[in-house]
Design a protein around this motif. Structure first.
Motif, PDB file in Angstrom:
ATOM      1  N   LYS A  24     -10.394 -13.060  21.188  1.00  0.00           N
ATOM      2  CA  LYS A  24     -11.663 -13.778  21.130  1.00  0.00           C
ATOM      3  C   LYS A  24     -12.779 -12.771  20.845  1.00  0.00           C
ATOM      4  O   LYS A  24     -13.032 -11.894  21.656  1.00  0.00           O
ATOM      5  CB  LYS A  24     -11.933 -14.511  22.444  1.00  0.00           C
ATOM      6  CG  LYS A  24     -10.941 -15.626  22.734  1.00  0.00           C
ATOM      7  CD  LYS A  24     -11.302 -16.372  23.989  1.00  0.00           C
ATOM      8  CE  LYS A  24     -10.323 -17.511  24.254  1.00  0.00           C
ATOM      9  NZ  LYS A  24     -10.670 -18.269  25.466  1.00  0.00           N
ATOM     10  N   PRO A  25     -13.420 -12.856  19.698  1.00  0.00           N
ATOM     11  CA  PRO A  25     -14.428 -11.859  19.321  1.00  0.00           C
ATOM     12  C   PRO A  25     -15.676 -11.948  20.178  1.00  0.00           C
ATOM     13  O   PRO A  25     -16.048 -13.020  20.652  1.00  0.00           O
ATOM     14  CB  PRO A  25     -14.746 -12.208  17.863  1.00  0.00           C
ATOM     15  CG  PRO A  25     -14.436 -13.663  17.762  1.00  0.00           C
ATOM     16  CD  PRO A  25     -13.265 -13.903  18.680  1.00  0.00           C
ATOM     17  N   ALA A  26     -16.306 -10.790  20.355  1.00  0.00           N
ATOM     18  CA  ALA A  26     -17.553 -10.763  21.115  1.00  0.00           C
ATOM     19  C   ALA A  26     -18.663 -11.389  20.295  1.00  0.00           C
ATOM     20  O   ALA A  26     -18.676 -11.302  19.080  1.00  0.00           O
ATOM     21  CB  ALA A  26     -17.905  -9.322  21.466  1.00  0.00           C
ATOM     22  N   MET A  27     -19.580 -12.042  20.971  1.00  0.00           N
ATOM     23  CA  MET A  27     -20.749 -12.594  20.283  1.00  0.00           C
ATOM     24  C   MET A  27     -21.935 -12.504  21.222  1.00  0.00           C
ATOM     25  O   MET A  27     -21.783 -12.457  22.443  1.00  0.00           O
ATOM     26  CB  MET A  27     -20.513 -14.046  19.858  1.00  0.00           C
ATOM     27  CG  MET A  27     -20.246 -15.020  20.987  1.00  0.00           C
ATOM     28  SD  MET A  27     -19.955 -16.692  20.402  1.00  0.00           S
ATOM     29  CE  MET A  27     -21.572 -17.120  19.813  1.00  0.00           C
ATOM     30  N   GLN A  28     -23.132 -12.458  20.640  1.00  0.00           N
ATOM     31  CA  GLN A  28     -24.321 -12.332  21.455  1.00  0.00           C
ATOM     32  C   GLN A  28     -24.503 -13.574  22.328  1.00  0.00           C
ATOM     33  O   GLN A  28     -24.283 -14.697  21.895  1.00  0.00           O
ATOM     34  CB  GLN A  28     -25.536 -12.135  20.560  1.00  0.00           C
ATOM     35  CG  GLN A  28     -25.492 -10.830  19.773  1.00  0.00           C
ATOM     36  CD  GLN A  28     -26.742 -10.634  18.948  1.00  0.00           C
ATOM     37  OE1 GLN A  28     -27.749 -11.281  19.202  1.00  0.00           O
ATOM     38  NE2 GLN A  28     -26.684  -9.742  17.980  1.00  0.00           N
ATOM     39  N   SER A  29     -24.917 -13.325  23.565  1.00  0.00           N
ATOM     40  CA  SER A  29     -25.086 -14.421  24.518  1.00  0.00           C
ATOM     41  C   SER A  29     -26.230 -15.329  24.093  1.00  0.00           C
ATOM     42  O   SER A  29     -27.291 -14.870  23.673  1.00  0.00           O
ATOM     43  CB  SER A  29     -25.369 -13.842  25.908  1.00  0.00           C
ATOM     44  OG  SER A  29     -25.636 -14.876  26.821  1.00  0.00           O
ATOM     45  N   TYR A  44     -22.094 -15.740  13.479  1.00  0.00           N
ATOM     46  CA  TYR A  44     -21.430 -15.287  12.253  1.00  0.00           C
ATOM     47  C   TYR A  44     -21.889 -13.888  11.848  1.00  0.00           C
ATOM     48  O   TYR A  44     -21.093 -13.058  11.406  1.00  0.00           O
ATOM     49  CB  TYR A  44     -21.673 -16.276  11.107  1.00  0.00           C
ATOM     50  CG  TYR A  44     -20.692 -17.424  11.083  1.00  0.00           C
ATOM     51  CD1 TYR A  44     -19.339 -17.191  10.844  1.00  0.00           C
ATOM     52  CD2 TYR A  44     -21.100 -18.736  11.285  1.00  0.00           C
ATOM     53  CE1 TYR A  44     -18.426 -18.241  10.810  1.00  0.00           C
ATOM     54  CE2 TYR A  44     -20.199 -19.797  11.251  1.00  0.00           C
ATOM     55  CZ  TYR A  44     -18.868 -19.539  11.006  1.00  0.00           C
ATOM     56  OH  TYR A  44     -17.964 -20.569  10.965  1.00  0.00           O
ATOM     57  N   LYS A  45     -23.186 -13.608  11.983  1.00  0.00           N
ATOM     58  CA  LYS A  45     -23.687 -12.280  11.627  1.00  0.00           C
ATOM     59  C   LYS A  45     -23.125 -11.224  12.568  1.00  0.00           C
ATOM     60  O   LYS A  45     -22.813 -10.107  12.143  1.00  0.00           O
ATOM     61  CB  LYS A  45     -25.215 -12.276  11.655  1.00  0.00           C
ATOM     62  CG  LYS A  45     -25.843 -13.044  10.494  1.00  0.00           C
ATOM     63  CD  LYS A  45     -27.361 -13.024  10.565  1.00  0.00           C
ATOM     64  CE  LYS A  45     -27.967 -13.792   9.381  1.00  0.00           C
ATOM     65  NZ  LYS A  45     -29.452 -13.815   9.461  1.00  0.00           N
ATOM     66  N   SER A  46     -22.980 -11.572  13.861  1.00  0.00           N
ATOM     67  CA  SER A  46     -22.421 -10.616  14.816  1.00  0.00           C
ATOM     68  C   SER A  46     -20.956 -10.337  14.527  1.00  0.00           C
ATOM     69  O   SER A  46     -20.418  -9.308  14.905  1.00  0.00           O
ATOM     70  CB  SER A  46     -22.582 -11.137  16.254  1.00  0.00           C
ATOM     71  OG  SER A  46     -21.706 -12.229  16.508  1.00  0.00           O
ATOM     72  N   LEU A  84     -13.644 -21.601   9.812  1.00  0.00           N
ATOM     73  CA  LEU A  84     -14.246 -22.476  10.821  1.00  0.00           C
ATOM     74  C   LEU A  84     -14.833 -21.662  11.978  1.00  0.00           C
ATOM     75  O   LEU A  84     -14.226 -20.691  12.437  1.00  0.00           O
ATOM     76  CB  LEU A  84     -13.200 -23.441  11.383  1.00  0.00           C
ATOM     77  CG  LEU A  84     -12.691 -24.559  10.467  1.00  0.00           C
ATOM     78  CD1 LEU A  84     -11.577 -25.313  11.174  1.00  0.00           C
ATOM     79  CD2 LEU A  84     -13.816 -25.508  10.098  1.00  0.00           C
ATOM     80  N   TYR A  85     -16.004 -22.095  12.452  1.00  0.00           N
ATOM     81  CA  TYR A  85     -16.618 -21.451  13.612  1.00  0.00           C
ATOM     82  C   TYR A  85     -15.648 -21.453  14.790  1.00  0.00           C
ATOM     83  O   TYR A  85     -15.450 -20.434  15.458  1.00  0.00           O
ATOM     84  CB  TYR A  85     -17.905 -22.190  13.973  1.00  0.00           C
ATOM     85  CG  TYR A  85     -18.573 -21.705  15.240  1.00  0.00           C
ATOM     86  CD1 TYR A  85     -19.504 -20.676  15.199  1.00  0.00           C
ATOM     87  CD2 TYR A  85     -18.274 -22.276  16.471  1.00  0.00           C
ATOM     88  CE1 TYR A  85     -20.121 -20.220  16.353  1.00  0.00           C
ATOM     89  CE2 TYR A  85     -18.881 -21.830  17.638  1.00  0.00           C
ATOM     90  CZ  TYR A  85     -19.800 -20.808  17.583  1.00  0.00           C
ATOM     91  OH  TYR A  85     -20.401 -20.357  18.725  1.00  0.00           O
TER      92      TYR A  85
END
Length: 450
Positions: A24-29, A44-46, A84-85
């Motif tokens: 599971k990729p990290a993403m900004q909170s 998506y940018k992260s 897909l997101y």
């Protein structure tokens, strides 16, 4: 033969931990649970995607998909679309900025699982069937007489460049070949999804060939031709061999059981070639606009391949190898003679205290069919890894040995290769035509010196 040591329990646990942790990729909170366009863009940018900056276009595209936002895709700056997101958020699809350490760990785990499955099912190598099945298809349909084709470099998204007579001069159709053997009452698995067709295979003609092997000979049983993601009846392409109920792939399926189906197949492929964009042969082979989502190692290899092709003497031509994952990358042809060439990109080795490097290396893997290789052509790139600055030419027999198999072939910048009785000479990039001349003359012992 020395056996490689087995991985310890701790190493296996660490590999599994990496896979699970990084799936599971990290993403900004983001505060709040409701997914919005802003949150999707940030995510998506992260993950390393370069999105189309037009928010209105993004909103229209998401709206046109008619699904919950988490089940939608976004537009990329290069005209393709994202996965897909939800697929990235759950780890089913890796984002572009996944670390090399994680990619390697996941690849090793996936390969181990695949090997176990293949052994359990009694199946062998399936990555080399595209050439055999395509050649068989050309013969049975008569396409060989009306379709020009060129194989492209190993590692590209494209497999083969196709051209029919009424196409513009110098243009080709990029085509992806898929092959799957026939199982009684089972499915063909062509390993292609709608996401693949919208991203890395966008603008390509996909020719999926079902086959069986009878007395050691390939027999084509069914053919499916796809030119658009809309051709797929679902998210993945795994059609039943003999559907018992409604056939969702009936509009694509051609059963190769007689003269008439052969004619239909021939016409379908010739029409399909005209339905997708056309490119020059160089772009089909080397352009990153046509070949998307390539590994960094493949991108650097393509720089060397393209330079070699464009710098050859006028008397010499180059064809890429048709059987992929083998030692020979391409062949050089001159006056009826042909040389098998393995091209290796030199990587820097042995970092010194001042940050510079004192040596080079390239990997020597299993090297199947190394007896078909005549020369290893080493490509040196500049510090930016964008420009070819030199070459070395070594006899294949000096590189592909039992002692070197599975190891790195190393040498110093001064030229000396430890344990080998010669100095590896680096020549300027502009010397390539002369090196090629000497390759055909078979001079220079283990390597070529000018």
């Amino acid at each position: 033969m020395t056996k490689a040591p087995r991985k310890t329990a701790e190493q296996l646990r660490e590999q599994k931990r990496l896979c699970e942790k990084e799936k599971k990729p990290a993403m900004q909170s983001q505060k709040g649970k409701h997914l919005t366009l802003v949150k999707m863009k940030v995510a998506y940018k992260s993950w390393g995607f370069k999105l189309d900056p037009d928010d209105d276009k993004q909103r229209e595209y998401i709206k046109s998909q008619g699904k919950a936002m988490s089940q939608c895709k976004m537009l990329l700056a290069d005209g393709t679309v994202t996965p897909l997101y939800h697929s990235i958020r759950t780890g089913n699809t890796k984002p572009p900025n996944t670390s090399l350490k994680v990619i390697k760990a996941r690849k090793e785990a996936g390969n181990a699982k695949k090997r176990a499955t293949m052994i359990a099912r009694g199946l062998g190598q399936r990555n080399h069937y595209e050439e055999e099945t395509f050649e068989a298809l050309l013969d049975v349909t008569g396409l060989r007489d009306v379709l020009e084709y060129h194989w492209v470099p190993d590692g590209d998204n494209v497999d083969v460049a196709l051209k029919r007579e009424n196409m513009a001069a110098g243009t080709y159709c990029a085509s992806q070949l898929k092959a799957s053997d026939t199982t009684e009452g089972g499915r063909f698995n062509f390993h292609v999804s709608k996401t693949d067709m919208e991203t890395k295979y966008k603008g390509q003609l996909i020719i999926a060939i079902g086959f069986k092997r009878v007395n050691g000979k390939i027999t084509v049983t069914q053919v499916f031709v796809l030119s658009s993601p809309d051709d797929l009846p679902g998210n993945s392409f795994c059609p039943m061999v003999d559907p018992k109920r409604d056939d969702g792939c009936a509009h694509l399926r051609i059963r190769m059981d007689g003269i008439e189906p052969y004619k239909v197949c021939k016409q379908t492929i010739l029409e399909g070639v005209l339905k997708v964009p056309h490119h020059t042969l160089d772009d089909t082979c080397f352009s990153l606009e046509v070949n998307r989502n390539l590994a960094e190692s493949t991108k650097t290899e393509l720089i060397g391949f393209q330079y070699i092709k464009n710098a050859l003497p006028a008397s010499t031509t180059m064809t890429m190898a048709s059987d992929k994952n083998k030692t020979v990358d391409f062949k050089l042809h001159r006056a009826g003679a042909a040389l098998g060439i393995s091209a290796k990109t030199a990587s820097l080795h042995h970092k010194k205290a001042d940050g510079s490097y004192s040596g080079f290396f390239f990997g020597v893997k299993a090297a199947p069919d190394s007896h078909k290789c005549d020369w290893v052509l080493v490509v040196y790139l500049d510090a930016t890894r964008k420009i070819v600055e030199g070459f070395s030419a070594i006899k294949s027999s000096a590189v592909y040995t039992e002692a070197n198999k599975g190891k790195n072939f190393r040498w110093n910048k001064s030229g000396q290769n430890k344990g080998v009785d010669y100095v590896l000479k680096k020549h300027k990039a502009s010397d390539l035509p002369r090196l090629v001349d000497l390759m055909f003359e078979q001079r220079g012992g283990q390597q070529i010196t000018l």
